[in-house]
Design an enzyme around this catalytic site. Sequence first.
Site, PDB file in Angstrom:
ATOM      1  N   HIS A  27       0.812  -1.218   0.000  1.00  0.00           N
ATOM      2  CA  HIS A  27       0.000   0.000   0.000  1.00  0.00           C
ATOM      3  C   HIS A  27       0.848   1.271   0.000  1.00  0.00           C
ATOM      4  O   HIS A  27       0.542   2.249   0.683  1.00  0.00           O
ATOM      5  CB  HIS A  27      -0.975   0.000   1.182  1.00  0.00           C
ATOM      6  CG  HIS A  27      -1.975  -1.115   1.150  1.00  0.00           C
ATOM      7  ND1 HIS A  27      -2.480  -1.635  -0.017  1.00  0.00           N
ATOM      8  CD2 HIS A  27      -2.581  -1.826   2.152  1.00  0.00           C
ATOM      9  CE1 HIS A  27      -3.351  -2.599   0.268  1.00  0.00           C
ATOM     10  NE2 HIS A  27      -3.423  -2.745   1.564  1.00  0.00           N
TER      11      HIS A  27
ATOM     12  N   HIS B 275     -10.137   1.027   0.343  1.00  0.00           N
ATOM     13  CA  HIS B 275      -9.938  -0.117   1.235  1.00  0.00           C
ATOM     14  C   HIS B 275     -11.071  -0.274   2.258  1.00  0.00           C
ATOM     15  O   HIS B 275     -10.829  -0.642   3.415  1.00  0.00           O
ATOM     16  CB  HIS B 275      -8.583   0.044   1.934  1.00  0.00           C
ATOM     17  CG  HIS B 275      -7.924  -1.247   2.282  1.00  0.00           C
ATOM     18  ND1 HIS B 275      -8.413  -2.097   3.243  1.00  0.00           N
ATOM     19  CD2 HIS B 275      -6.821  -1.847   1.782  1.00  0.00           C
ATOM     20  CE1 HIS B 275      -7.618  -3.145   3.338  1.00  0.00           C
ATOM     21  NE2 HIS B 275      -6.646  -3.025   2.452  1.00  0.00           N
TER      22      HIS B 275
ATOM     23  N   GLU C 276     -11.322  -4.836  -3.165  1.00  0.00           N
ATOM     24  CA  GLU C 276     -10.525  -3.683  -3.602  1.00  0.00           C
ATOM     25  C   GLU C 276     -10.272  -3.796  -5.099  1.00  0.00           C
ATOM     26  O   GLU C 276      -9.605  -4.736  -5.549  1.00  0.00           O
ATOM     27  CB  GLU C 276      -9.166  -3.690  -2.888  1.00  0.00           C
ATOM     28  CG  GLU C 276      -9.226  -3.774  -1.399  1.00  0.00           C
ATOM     29  CD  GLU C 276      -7.920  -4.349  -0.825  1.00  0.00           C
ATOM     30  OE1 GLU C 276      -6.828  -4.001  -1.300  1.00  0.00           O
ATOM     31  OE2 GLU C 276      -8.005  -5.164   0.093  1.00  0.00           O
TER      32      GLU C 276
HETATM   33  C1  BGC Z   1      -3.988  -6.784   1.961  1.00  0.00           C
HETATM   34  C2  BGC Z   1      -3.817  -7.566   3.251  1.00  0.00           C
HETATM   35  C3  BGC Z   1      -3.485  -6.610   4.370  1.00  0.00           C
HETATM   36  C4  BGC Z   1      -4.564  -5.541   4.446  1.00  0.00           C
HETATM   37  C5  BGC Z   1      -4.309  -4.502   5.504  1.00  0.00           C
HETATM   38  C6  BGC Z   1      -5.062  -5.779   2.165  1.00  0.00           C
HETATM   39  O1  BGC Z   1      -5.238  -5.026   1.006  1.00  0.00           O
HETATM   40  O2  BGC Z   1      -4.287  -7.630   0.873  1.00  0.00           O
HETATM   41  O3  BGC Z   1      -2.807  -8.529   3.117  1.00  0.00           O
HETATM   42  O4  BGC Z   1      -3.381  -7.302   5.596  1.00  0.00           O
HETATM   43  O5  BGC Z   1      -4.683  -4.908   3.199  1.00  0.00           O
HETATM   44  O6  BGC Z   1      -3.092  -3.909   5.332  1.00  0.00           O
END
Ligand code: BGC
Length: 347
Positions: free
Chosen positions: A104, A175, A312
Amino acid sequence: MSKREFGKTSKGEAAALYTIGNTKGMTVSITDFGAAVVAIHVPGKDNVQVDVTTGYDDVAPYERETCYFGATVARNANRIANAKFDIDGVTYQLEVNDNENNLHSGSNGTSEKIWAVKEMTDSKLVFAIVSGDLEQGFPGRCDMTVTYEVTEDNGLSIHYELVSDKKTVINPTNHTYFNLNGHASGKVYGHTLWLKASHYTPVINSHAIPTGEIAPVAGTPFDFTVAKTIGQDIEKEDIQLGYGNGYDHNFAIDKESQGMEKVATVVGDDTGIQMDVYTDLPGIQLYTGNFIGGQKGKDGAEYEARGAFCLETQYFPDAVNQVNFASPVYEAGQKYDSTTIYKFSIK
Ligand code: BGC
């Protein structure tokens, strides 16, 4: 439209919470911190409002926690292997914040900053932020706007417009975690899910970088081409489910056009609330909230692991390094323009 205080960040900046809605009784609350969705109230049976997303009471946990509740993740959502990529022979190094990889975009991204509000009406909010050249390691100054709109047919439309002055990676997502039975109503195992995806991208190991293969879902727990409950196969012995500690995988949408298509339908078993997801993007990450257990949420809620799911929309994980995947690299001046809609109704 209403606006209220939402606490202060550790730097002493004031965060605000805005609420927009339509004339049908749907409202969405969004904070300027991370341009994050905090609450989604949709009309349920007998016109009782149900809040279908996880969230916190004020800005502090948004800054502290790493679940990305409701956040606008940019410039790049999901993982980049070894936290680096090449563009035109130049290697760009990002923050290593998830095993040896980048997740991210790193710990100080758009989900951790206060966005400017450019426009607001009763049903619409436009947020903007600028990420500077090499901020978080990405080339180019990137101007980003995210427009949230609550439509009269009970949709939450999220429209992204991003443009950079250098060739760079552009791959934002939202998210938001959903529980269509109500945000604090326990595991989502009884929700039924349909995905317009006959393929997904398996990962190498628990660090969750794709192998590069676009594999058929047929005969695996990843087959949601015919609607089934999220819980039906989630605890089955399966190497990929083991890597993700549940579903935490990207699905390759069976695209029929370049434009918007319905790509997912989810129904909450207790409320009958249905959510249809529309997008123009090629991928969708199903994350079943495997690591949200113990999070203390709004209104005294304590969330449990798999008590919410994310869908997402995005380019595939690590797409910048994968020859097999559609590229998230945009030329200088080339606009990224994409929309995702989460639309609610009662089944
Ligand atoms: C990811 C997860 C992660 C979560 C929070 C998601 O987009 O795929 O692996 O734990 O975000 O960071």
